[in-house]
Each structure stands twice: as C-alpha cells, then as structure tokens.
Design an enzyme around this catalytic site. Structure first.
Site, PDB file in Angstrom:
ATOM      1  N   TYR A  54       0.834  -1.212   0.000  1.00 35.66           N
ATOM      2  CA  TYR A  54       0.000   0.000   0.000  1.00 35.66           C
ATOM      3  C   TYR A  54       0.858   1.248   0.000  1.00 35.66           C
ATOM      4  CZ  TYR A  54      -4.032  -2.900   1.363  1.00 35.66           C
ATOM      5  OH  TYR A  54      -5.036  -3.828   1.421  1.00 35.66           O
ATOM      6  N   PRO A  55       0.350   2.293  -0.650  1.00 40.03           N
ATOM      7  CA  PRO A  55      -1.005   2.537  -1.106  1.00 40.03           C
ATOM      8  C   PRO A  55      -1.257   1.976  -2.505  1.00 40.03           C
ATOM      9  CG  PRO A  55       0.285   4.501  -1.457  1.00 40.03           C
ATOM     10  CD  PRO A  55       1.190   3.497  -0.787  1.00 40.03           C
TER      11      PRO A  55
END
Length: 179
Positions: A54-55
């Site tokens: 992530y992101p």
C-alpha cells in the site's frame, strides 16, 4: 459515538470496526492520514489494517507509505502499542510489482521474513498483531482477470513452508501471540 470493543483474550480487545489504510500515501497526504487516524482512534477504533504494497494504485515511489504513515502516527501521538491492534500483509507473487522483492516471486520463508522485518521497520513496531498473506502463492485470477485458466500454472511454495515461516515469526514475537 464510540465503537464497541470485542474481548478476544484477557489482554486483547479489538474494535468492531477496522480502519484500512490502502489510500494513505497516495490519495491521502500525511496530514490527512493523521487526521483520519486521530478521528478513528478518538471514536474507539483501535484496529488498523495495512500492507507492504500500500497505497494503491501500486507504485515504486509510494510503496510502504501506508505503513510508514501509520507508524508515524503511533509514534507522534505517543500511543502505547498495547492499545492498538495492527494488521498488515505480505505480497503474494506478482510480476507487476517488481520493486517489491522482484515481484515477489513467491511467498517462501525468505520473502515472509524479509517482508515482515520491513513492515516492522515502517510501522516502527516490535510486533504485528495479525499478519496475513495478501494473496496465495498459487495461480488464481486476479488484477483484472475474470476467468480461471485451468491450463495456467506456475511453481509454488508449499503451505507447510509458509506456515513454518509464520510459526518462526510468532515464536520470535514478531507476530503477536497470547502468552
């Protein structure tokens, strides 16, 4: 309104809601992410989910930012670690995210150990409460595929090797276990 907690063990209470952080570091700036984390925590949420990739969308330049922002928030707010439940994930095989351990090529013991250690550094924590394999080390339709191709296969790591690697991490207290 405060979010109620579940008592899963004598020393571990988990909020009914979990705040996911997959947008932190891309769609949400550091200051926006800190505001969201503050509001969630003030509302009684103590369960936060992230992942090494992530992101999203995934990019080499932002990889790991969500964990970094979460770790920064914990340290900057001086929140005792035992008041939080942190979840994160190791990536499964992916030819698309070559900046994460060459893809990664598999979810073998080396990749699990390296991913876990890097997540701990980004989260600025000694342990993870819930550590997950983000997707299996098997062929499954994903990342936009809609059909299963029964003729498509690739080498994979046994579940036994993965479980042994996770057990080692638990025994070394990198993944939380009740005593």
């Amino acid at each position: 309104m405060a979010v109620p907690l579940f008592n899963l063990a004598p020393d571990l209470s988990v909020s009914r809601l979990c705040l996911g952080t997959m947008t932190f570091g891309e769609q949400n700036s550091l200051s926006q992410s800190l505001q969201l984390l503050d509001k969630a925590f003030q509302s009684g949420i103590n369960f936060f989910d992230s992942a090494e990739m992530y992101p999203v969308p995934q990019r080499a330049e932002t990889q790991g930012k969500s964990e970094e922002y979460l770790g920064h928030w914990i340290r900057s707010r001086n929140i005792p670690r035992d008041r939080l439940v942190l979840a994160t994930k190791v990536c499964g095989p992916s030819g698309k995210m070559t900046w994460i351990r060459n893809g990664p090529e598999s979810v073998d013991s080396r990749n699990i150990a390296e991913a876990l250690d890097n997540s701990l550094l980004r989260l600025q924590s000694d342990y993870i409460d819930l550590y997950q394999v983000h997707w299996p080390d098997r062929y499954v339709p994903m990342f936009g595929e809609t059909e299963f191709d029964s003729h498509r296969t690739f080498p994979y790591v046994s579940f036994e090797e993965q479980l042994i690697a996770l057990e080692k991490a638990i025994c070394s207290d990198k993944i939380y276990r009740t005593k």
